[in-house]
Design a protein around this motif. Structure first.
Motif, PDB file in Angstrom:
ATOM      1  N   THR A  17       1.002  -1.499   0.230  1.00  0.00           N
ATOM      2  CA  THR A  17       0.386  -0.267   0.041  1.00  0.00           C
ATOM      3  C   THR A  17       0.858   1.078  -0.022  1.00  0.00           C
ATOM      4  O   THR A  17       0.913   2.149  -0.312  1.00  0.00           O
ATOM      5  N   ALA A  18       2.202   1.124   0.968  1.00  0.00           N
ATOM      6  CA  ALA A  18       2.728   2.204   1.009  1.00  0.00           C
ATOM      7  C   ALA A  18       3.611   2.678  -0.354  1.00  0.00           C
ATOM      8  O   ALA A  18       3.831   3.772  -0.858  1.00  0.00           O
ATOM      9  N   VAL A  19       3.863   1.198  -1.161  1.00  0.00           N
ATOM     10  CA  VAL A  19       4.972   1.523  -2.484  1.00  0.00           C
ATOM     11  C   VAL A  19       3.553   2.453  -3.561  1.00  0.00           C
ATOM     12  O   VAL A  19       3.376   2.870  -4.344  1.00  0.00           O
ATOM     13  N   GLY A  20       2.201   1.939  -3.901  1.00  0.00           N
ATOM     14  CA  GLY A  20       1.363   2.391  -4.326  1.00  0.00           C
ATOM     15  C   GLY A  20       0.662   3.215  -4.131  1.00  0.00           C
ATOM     16  O   GLY A  20       0.471   4.169  -5.146  1.00  0.00           O
ATOM     17  N   THR A  21       0.923   3.797  -2.953  1.00  0.00           N
ATOM     18  CA  THR A  21       0.335   5.457  -2.515  1.00  0.00           C
ATOM     19  C   THR A  21       1.175   6.466  -2.759  1.00  0.00           C
ATOM     20  O   THR A  21       0.707   7.542  -2.634  1.00  0.00           O
ATOM     21  N   MET A  22       2.575   6.316  -1.797  1.00  0.00           N
ATOM     22  CA  MET A  22       3.731   7.071  -1.571  1.00  0.00           C
ATOM     23  C   MET A  22       2.953   7.629  -1.036  1.00  0.00           C
ATOM     24  O   MET A  22       3.358   9.409  -0.284  1.00  0.00           O
ATOM     25  N   SER A  23       2.478   7.404   0.195  1.00  0.00           N
ATOM     26  CA  SER A  23       2.053   8.240   1.330  1.00  0.00           C
ATOM     27  C   SER A  23       1.539   7.396   2.881  1.00  0.00           C
ATOM     28  O   SER A  23       1.299   6.754   2.884  1.00  0.00           O
ATOM     29  N   SER A  24       1.984   7.683   3.717  1.00  0.00           N
ATOM     30  CA  SER A  24       1.956   6.980   5.282  1.00  0.00           C
ATOM     31  C   SER A  24       0.356   7.355   5.469  1.00  0.00           C
ATOM     32  O   SER A  24       0.137   6.600   6.612  1.00  0.00           O
ATOM     33  N   ALA A  25      -0.362   8.288   5.125  1.00  0.00           N
ATOM     34  CA  ALA A  25      -1.716   8.965   5.974  1.00  0.00           C
ATOM     35  C   ALA A  25      -2.366   7.667   4.972  1.00  0.00           C
ATOM     36  O   ALA A  25      -2.789   7.335   6.507  1.00  0.00           O
ATOM     37  N   ALA A  26      -2.246   7.602   3.560  1.00  0.00           N
ATOM     38  CA  ALA A  26      -2.723   7.019   3.571  1.00  0.00           C
ATOM     39  C   ALA A  26      -2.515   5.708   4.064  1.00  0.00           C
ATOM     40  O   ALA A  26      -3.870   4.641   3.631  1.00  0.00           O
ATOM     41  N   THR A  27      -1.352   4.945   4.177  1.00  0.00           N
ATOM     42  CA  THR A  27      -1.524   3.368   4.614  1.00  0.00           C
ATOM     43  C   THR A  27      -1.613   3.559   6.270  1.00  0.00           C
ATOM     44  O   THR A  27      -1.819   2.301   5.907  1.00  0.00           O
ATOM     45  N   LEU A  28      -1.916   4.705   6.914  1.00  0.00           N
ATOM     46  CA  LEU A  28      -2.224   3.939   8.134  1.00  0.00           C
ATOM     47  C   LEU A  28      -3.296   3.439   8.391  1.00  0.00           C
ATOM     48  O   LEU A  28      -2.788   2.392   9.392  1.00  0.00           O
ATOM     49  N   ALA A  29      -4.484   3.079   7.817  1.00  0.00           N
ATOM     50  CA  ALA A  29      -5.295   2.175   8.123  1.00  0.00           C
ATOM     51  C   ALA A  29      -5.047   0.158   8.365  1.00  0.00           C
ATOM     52  O   ALA A  29      -4.566  -0.067   9.491  1.00  0.00           O
ATOM     53  N   VAL A  30      -4.089   0.606   7.119  1.00  0.00           N
ATOM     54  CA  VAL A  30      -3.162  -1.077   6.629  1.00  0.00           C
ATOM     55  C   VAL A  30      -2.736  -1.394   7.428  1.00  0.00           C
ATOM     56  O   VAL A  30      -2.305  -2.218   7.900  1.00  0.00           O
ATOM     57  N   ALA A  31      -1.625  -0.364   8.219  1.00  0.00           N
ATOM     58  CA  ALA A  31       0.016  -0.192   9.191  1.00  0.00           C
ATOM     59  C   ALA A  31      -0.788  -0.989  10.580  1.00  0.00           C
ATOM     60  O   ALA A  31      -0.217  -1.919  11.328  1.00  0.00           O
ATOM     61  N   LEU A  32      -2.109  -0.573  10.982  1.00  0.00           N
ATOM     62  CA  LEU A  32      -2.464  -0.493  11.832  1.00  0.00           C
ATOM     63  C   LEU A  32      -3.467  -2.459  11.773  1.00  0.00           C
ATOM     64  O   LEU A  32      -2.673  -3.019  13.210  1.00  0.00           O
ATOM     65  N   ARG A  33      -3.964  -2.228  10.834  1.00  0.00           N
ATOM     66  CA  ARG A  33      -4.193  -3.611  11.070  1.00  0.00           C
ATOM     67  C   ARG A  33      -3.209  -4.702  10.139  1.00  0.00           C
ATOM     68  O   ARG A  33      -2.795  -6.171  11.596  1.00  0.00           O
ATOM     69  N   PHE A 133      14.074  12.259  -6.330  1.00  0.00           N
ATOM     70  CA  PHE A 133      13.153  12.068  -5.247  1.00  0.00           C
ATOM     71  C   PHE A 133      11.546  11.495  -5.691  1.00  0.00           C
ATOM     72  O   PHE A 133      10.949  10.621  -5.607  1.00  0.00           O
ATOM     73  N   ALA A 134      10.962  11.601  -6.829  1.00  0.00           N
ATOM     74  CA  ALA A 134       9.560  11.349  -7.232  1.00  0.00           C
ATOM     75  C   ALA A 134       8.992   9.811  -7.160  1.00  0.00           C
ATOM     76  O   ALA A 134       8.221   9.260  -7.549  1.00  0.00           O
ATOM     77  N   LEU A 135      10.770   9.628  -8.443  1.00  0.00           N
ATOM     78  CA  LEU A 135      10.911   7.995  -8.629  1.00  0.00           C
ATOM     79  C   LEU A 135      10.887   7.074  -7.543  1.00  0.00           C
ATOM     80  O   LEU A 135      10.666   6.417  -8.002  1.00  0.00           O
ATOM     81  N   GLN A 136      11.842   7.626  -6.952  1.00  0.00           N
ATOM     82  CA  GLN A 136      12.238   6.456  -5.864  1.00  0.00           C
ATOM     83  C   GLN A 136      11.197   6.976  -4.707  1.00  0.00           C
ATOM     84  O   GLN A 136      11.007   5.848  -3.264  1.00  0.00           O
ATOM     85  N   ASP A 137      10.474   7.818  -4.735  1.00  0.00           N
ATOM     86  CA  ASP A 137       9.366   8.067  -3.260  1.00  0.00           C
ATOM     87  C   ASP A 137       8.507   6.655  -2.376  1.00  0.00           C
ATOM     88  O   ASP A 137       8.551   6.632  -1.791  1.00  0.00           O
ATOM     89  N   SER A 138       7.911   6.392  -3.592  1.00  0.00           N
ATOM     90  CA  SER A 138       7.149   5.148  -2.953  1.00  0.00           C
ATOM     91  C   SER A 138       8.353   4.109  -2.104  1.00  0.00           C
ATOM     92  O   SER A 138       7.390   3.197  -1.308  1.00  0.00           O
ATOM     93  N   PHE A 139       9.334   3.762  -3.090  1.00  0.00           N
ATOM     94  CA  PHE A 139      10.080   3.106  -1.789  1.00  0.00           C
ATOM     95  C   PHE A 139      10.280   3.654  -0.303  1.00  0.00           C
ATOM     96  O   PHE A 139      10.969   2.727   0.888  1.00  0.00           O
ATOM     97  N   GLY A 140      10.364   5.129  -0.755  1.00  0.00           N
ATOM     98  CA  GLY A 140      11.103   5.099   1.157  1.00  0.00           C
ATOM     99  C   GLY A 140      10.208   5.601   1.698  1.00  0.00           C
ATOM    100  O   GLY A 140      10.575   5.199   2.950  1.00  0.00           O
ATOM    101  N   THR A 141       8.451   5.562   1.514  1.00  0.00           N
ATOM    102  CA  THR A 141       7.596   5.180   2.140  1.00  0.00           C
ATOM    103  C   THR A 141       7.796   4.361   2.529  1.00  0.00           C
ATOM    104  O   THR A 141       6.831   3.927   3.957  1.00  0.00           O
ATOM    105  N   ALA A 142       7.403   3.632   2.247  1.00  0.00           N
ATOM    106  CA  ALA A 142       7.371   1.809   2.072  1.00  0.00           C
ATOM    107  C   ALA A 142       8.322   1.806   3.329  1.00  0.00           C
ATOM    108  O   ALA A 142       8.599   0.749   4.271  1.00  0.00           O
ATOM    109  N   CYS A 143       9.904   1.924   3.075  1.00  0.00           N
ATOM    110  CA  CYS A 143      10.664   1.907   4.320  1.00  0.00           C
ATOM    111  C   CYS A 143       9.812   2.219   5.999  1.00  0.00           C
ATOM    112  O   CYS A 143      10.227   2.076   6.968  1.00  0.00           O
ATOM    113  N   ASN A 144       9.440   3.404   5.693  1.00  0.00           N
ATOM    114  CA  ASN A 144       9.156   4.672   6.499  1.00  0.00           C
ATOM    115  C   ASN A 144       8.016   3.885   7.599  1.00  0.00           C
ATOM    116  O   ASN A 144       8.026   3.233   8.344  1.00  0.00           O
ATOM    117  N   VAL A 145       7.002   3.294   6.623  1.00  0.00           N
ATOM    118  CA  VAL A 145       5.750   2.573   7.113  1.00  0.00           C
ATOM    119  C   VAL A 145       6.448   0.970   7.569  1.00  0.00           C
ATOM    120  O   VAL A 145       5.859   0.905   9.085  1.00  0.00           O
TER     121      VAL A 145
END
Length: 168
Positions: A17-33, A133-145
């Motif tokens: 989800t993080a790779v697809g959305t590039m957003s920690s906020a958008a991934t929050l519900a999935v990360a909690l689950r 940054f735009a090219l790799q942001d999804s992977f940085g977000t996945a690392c964050n999550v």
């Protein structure tokens, strides 16, 4: 004292989800689950830690941005910024990036003033930074999550070590 694989093995959906959305906020519900499926994380620590870290923990985004500014500086300007300039940039980036995880590319957008004002990048360097940054942001977000789950495991260990009772 717990095996981190007991947390990470549940994080596949959050990572994707993080790779697809590039957003920690958008991934929050999935990360909690995903975090709640782990038997080594306390429920109260998950409910507290995952949302907190989703807003302030940016290891993937910040590390890649620091690496990229050094690389772009070396390629375009023939050398890396001085150590004191990089320390100043890193400290300010840590402050400017808080709250940026909710926006795809938010970390680099929040730091544009730092890139141009502290590192003295011109329009070419700034454009290259935005592109890379735009090219790799999804992977940085996945690392964050994924790192949020690891930090919650540390938080759970801290609570256990200090005998902090579970909130119900």
């Amino acid at each position: 004292g717990k095996n981190p694989l007991a947390v990470v093995r549940h994080y596949g959906p959050a990572y994707l989800t993080a790779v697809g959305t590039m957003s920690s906020a958008a991934t929050l519900a999935v990360a909690l689950r995903c975090a709640r499926k782990s038997s080594v994380l306390r429920e109260d620590m998950v409910s507290f830690g995952i949302p907190l870290f989703a807003n302030i923990h940016l290891c993937g985004s910040v590390l890649t941005e620091v690496f990229f500014v050094m690389t772009v500086s070396q390629i375009l300007y023939g050398g890396m910024p001085s150590m004191t300039t990089m320390i100043l940039f890193c400290l300010l980036l840590g402050v400017f990036a808080i709250g940026a995880p909710g926006v795809p590319g938010g970390t680099v957008m929040a730091s544009l003033g730092l890139i141009t004002g502290v590192l003295l990048f011109d329009s070419t360097g700034t454009a290259l930074m935005l592109t890379i940054f735009a090219l790799q942001d999804s992977f940085g977000t996945a690392c964050n999550v994924t790192g949020d789950g690891a930090l919650t495991l540390m938080l759970t260990g801290y609570a256990k070590k200090h005998r902090i009772g579970e909130d119900n």
